[in-house]
Design a protein around this motif. Sequence first.
Motif, mmCIF file in Angstrom:
data_model
loop_
_atom_site.group_PDB
_atom_site.id
_atom_site.type_symbol
_atom_site.label_atom_id
_atom_site.label_comp_id
_atom_site.label_asym_id
_atom_site.label_seq_id
_atom_site.Cartn_x
_atom_site.Cartn_y
_atom_site.Cartn_z
ATOM 1 N N MET A 1 0.787 -1.622 -0.173
ATOM 2 C CA MET A 1 -0.198 -0.364 0.001
ATOM 3 C C MET A 1 0.947 1.330 -0.226
ATOM 4 O O MET A 1 1.081 2.301 -0.057
ATOM 5 N N ALA A 2 1.837 1.442 0.271
ATOM 6 C CA ALA A 2 3.096 2.463 0.512
ATOM 7 C C ALA A 2 3.196 2.789 -0.694
ATOM 8 O O ALA A 2 3.362 3.865 -1.223
ATOM 9 N N TRP A 3 3.164 1.463 -1.672
ATOM 10 C CA TRP A 3 4.322 2.239 -2.829
ATOM 11 C C TRP A 3 2.642 3.500 -3.719
ATOM 12 O O TRP A 3 3.443 3.899 -4.396
ATOM 13 N N VAL A 4 1.754 2.986 -3.248
ATOM 14 C CA VAL A 4 0.238 3.335 -4.153
ATOM 15 C C VAL A 4 1.157 4.430 -3.479
ATOM 16 O O VAL A 4 0.436 6.481 -4.057
ATOM 17 N N VAL A 5 0.949 4.991 -1.969
ATOM 18 C CA VAL A 5 0.897 6.495 -1.753
ATOM 19 C C VAL A 5 1.995 7.208 -1.811
ATOM 20 O O VAL A 5 1.780 8.254 -2.215
ATOM 21 N N ALA A 6 3.139 6.330 -1.929
ATOM 22 C CA ALA A 6 4.359 6.841 -2.755
ATOM 23 C C ALA A 6 4.084 7.332 -4.720
ATOM 24 O O ALA A 6 4.828 8.553 -4.427
ATOM 25 N N ALA A 7 3.828 6.886 -4.652
ATOM 26 C CA ALA A 7 3.718 7.734 -6.346
ATOM 27 C C ALA A 7 2.744 8.730 -6.613
ATOM 28 O O ALA A 7 2.690 9.290 -6.950
ATOM 29 N N ASN A 8 1.472 8.404 -5.728
ATOM 30 C CA ASN A 8 0.505 9.810 -5.910
ATOM 31 C C ASN A 8 1.271 10.634 -4.804
ATOM 32 O O ASN A 8 1.463 11.859 -5.218
ATOM 33 N N ALA A 9 2.368 10.844 -4.225
ATOM 34 C CA ALA A 9 2.968 12.293 -3.336
ATOM 35 C C ALA A 9 3.784 12.501 -4.762
ATOM 36 O O ALA A 9 4.171 13.586 -4.736
ATOM 37 N N LEU A 10 4.611 11.272 -5.759
ATOM 38 C CA LEU A 10 5.398 11.749 -6.780
ATOM 39 C C LEU A 10 4.734 12.770 -7.704
ATOM 40 O O LEU A 10 4.644 13.491 -8.289
ATOM 41 N N LEU A 11 2.896 11.971 -8.068
ATOM 42 C CA LEU A 11 2.204 12.800 -8.633
ATOM 43 C C LEU A 11 2.029 13.887 -8.455
ATOM 44 O O LEU A 11 1.547 15.021 -8.953
ATOM 45 N N GLY A 12 1.302 14.658 -6.935
ATOM 46 C CA GLY A 12 1.632 15.444 -6.666
ATOM 47 C C GLY A 12 2.423 16.248 -7.103
ATOM 48 O O GLY A 12 2.209 17.941 -6.932
ATOM 49 N N VAL A 13 3.778 16.038 -6.420
ATOM 50 C CA VAL A 13 5.011 17.492 -6.643
ATOM 51 C C VAL A 13 4.943 16.620 -7.739
ATOM 52 O O VAL A 13 5.358 18.856 -8.591
ATOM 53 N N LEU A 14 5.005 16.131 -9.093
ATOM 54 C CA LEU A 14 4.854 16.359 -10.804
ATOM 55 C C LEU A 14 3.767 18.066 -10.858
ATOM 56 O O LEU A 14 4.572 18.951 -12.208
ATOM 57 N N ALA A 15 2.500 17.885 -10.244
ATOM 58 C CA ALA A 15 1.279 18.571 -10.284
ATOM 59 C C ALA A 15 1.591 19.656 -10.004
ATOM 60 O O ALA A 15 1.558 21.480 -10.579
ATOM 61 N N ILE A 16 2.350 19.725 -9.100
ATOM 62 C CA ILE A 16 2.450 21.172 -8.437
ATOM 63 C C ILE A 16 4.024 21.950 -9.847
ATOM 64 O O ILE A 16 3.926 23.488 -9.958
ATOM 65 N N ALA A 17 5.026 21.593 -9.986
ATOM 66 C CA ALA A 17 5.737 22.061 -10.772
ATOM 67 C C ALA A 17 5.035 22.103 -12.395
ATOM 68 O O ALA A 17 5.358 23.188 -12.560
ATOM 69 N N LEU A 18 4.044 21.309 -12.897
ATOM 70 C CA LEU A 18 3.733 21.723 -13.856
ATOM 71 C C LEU A 18 2.610 23.231 -13.146
ATOM 72 O O LEU A 18 2.751 23.812 -14.290
ATOM 73 N N GLY A 19 1.980 22.822 -12.295
ATOM 74 C CA GLY A 19 1.259 24.271 -12.447
ATOM 75 C C GLY A 19 1.680 26.421 -11.807
ATOM 76 O O GLY A 19 1.677 26.544 -12.054
ATOM 77 N N THR A 20 3.121 25.556 -11.553
ATOM 78 C CA THR A 20 3.619 26.451 -11.634
ATOM 79 C C THR A 20 4.877 27.064 -12.071
ATOM 80 O O THR A 20 4.254 28.486 -12.789
ATOM 81 N N VAL A 21 5.115 26.591 -13.016
ATOM 82 C CA VAL A 21 5.185 25.893 -15.333
ATOM 83 C C VAL A 21 4.399 26.932 -15.811
ATOM 84 O O VAL A 21 4.626 28.592 -16.004
ATOM 85 N N THR A 22 3.070 26.281 -15.269
ATOM 86 C CA THR A 22 1.909 27.296 -16.460
ATOM 87 C C THR A 22 2.360 28.622 -15.843
ATOM 88 O O THR A 22 1.186 29.573 -16.551
ATOM 89 N N LEU A 23 1.665 28.890 -14.312
ATOM 90 C CA LEU A 23 1.709 30.232 -13.772
ATOM 91 C C LEU A 23 2.441 31.386 -14.471
ATOM 92 O O LEU A 23 2.213 32.145 -13.981
ATOM 93 N N ARG A 24 3.753 30.022 -14.228
ATOM 94 C CA ARG A 24 4.884 31.997 -14.761
ATOM 95 C C ARG A 24 4.547 32.089 -15.848
ATOM 96 O O ARG A 24 5.676 33.695 -16.114
ATOM 97 N N THR A 25 4.922 30.850 -17.132
ATOM 98 C CA THR A 25 4.823 31.513 -18.365
ATOM 99 C C THR A 25 3.760 31.037 -19.322
ATOM 100 O O THR A 25 3.867 31.430 -20.515
ATOM 101 N N GLY A 26 3.023 30.802 -18.568
ATOM 102 C CA GLY A 26 1.576 30.590 -20.002
ATOM 103 C C GLY A 26 1.835 28.840 -20.174
ATOM 104 O O GLY A 26 1.070 29.080 -21.296
ATOM 105 N N TRP A 27 3.106 28.118 -20.692
ATOM 106 C CA TRP A 27 3.006 27.352 -21.307
ATOM 107 C C TRP A 27 2.296 25.631 -20.346
ATOM 108 O O TRP A 27 2.028 25.907 -18.873
ATOM 109 N N VAL A 28 1.615 25.073 -21.340
ATOM 110 C CA VAL A 28 0.465 24.247 -20.806
ATOM 111 C C VAL A 28 0.754 22.969 -21.426
ATOM 112 O O VAL A 28 1.477 23.171 -23.171
ATOM 113 N N LEU A 29 0.776 21.570 -20.951
ATOM 114 C CA LEU A 29 1.618 20.554 -21.680
ATOM 115 C C LEU A 29 0.975 20.308 -23.242
ATOM 116 O O LEU A 29 -0.463 21.134 -23.784
ATOM 117 N N PRO A 30 1.843 19.266 -23.944
ATOM 118 C CA PRO A 30 1.184 19.651 -25.434
ATOM 119 C C PRO A 30 -0.709 18.896 -25.569
ATOM 120 O O PRO A 30 -1.283 19.300 -26.501
#
Length: 107
Positions: A1-30
């Motif tokens: 079960m811990a690996w599912v939650v760890a993958a969830n945390a990794l996706l959360g960090v990735l989403a925060i990074a993409l949201g920050t890039v979108t706010l700063r530059t206006g770039w959105v995933l293709p």
Amino acid sequence: MAWVVAANALLGVLAIALGTVTLRTGWVLPTARRHVTRPRLHGVGVLLIGASLLLQSLLYFEILPSVSWEARFYGGNALLLGGMLVLGLGHVLPLRRSERHALPPGP
């Protein structure tokens, strides 16, 4: 079960990074670029979703001080659903144009 939650945390960090890039530059995933009409709303929605995923994972691993399960459940779901609502608004609302670009060029 811990690996599912760890993958969830990794996706959360990735989403925060993409949201920050979108706010700063206006770039959105293709893959979403064609559908997004308001990049700032899209970025805020992705940030809220990422914060929800990361916060719930950190609370599961007891990195943050533990709170009641009701607060974790309702707080995490409120962040997640709020992020989805803002993300949807970034896709649905019409494109905003300034008056300078709306007027046709004239002599």
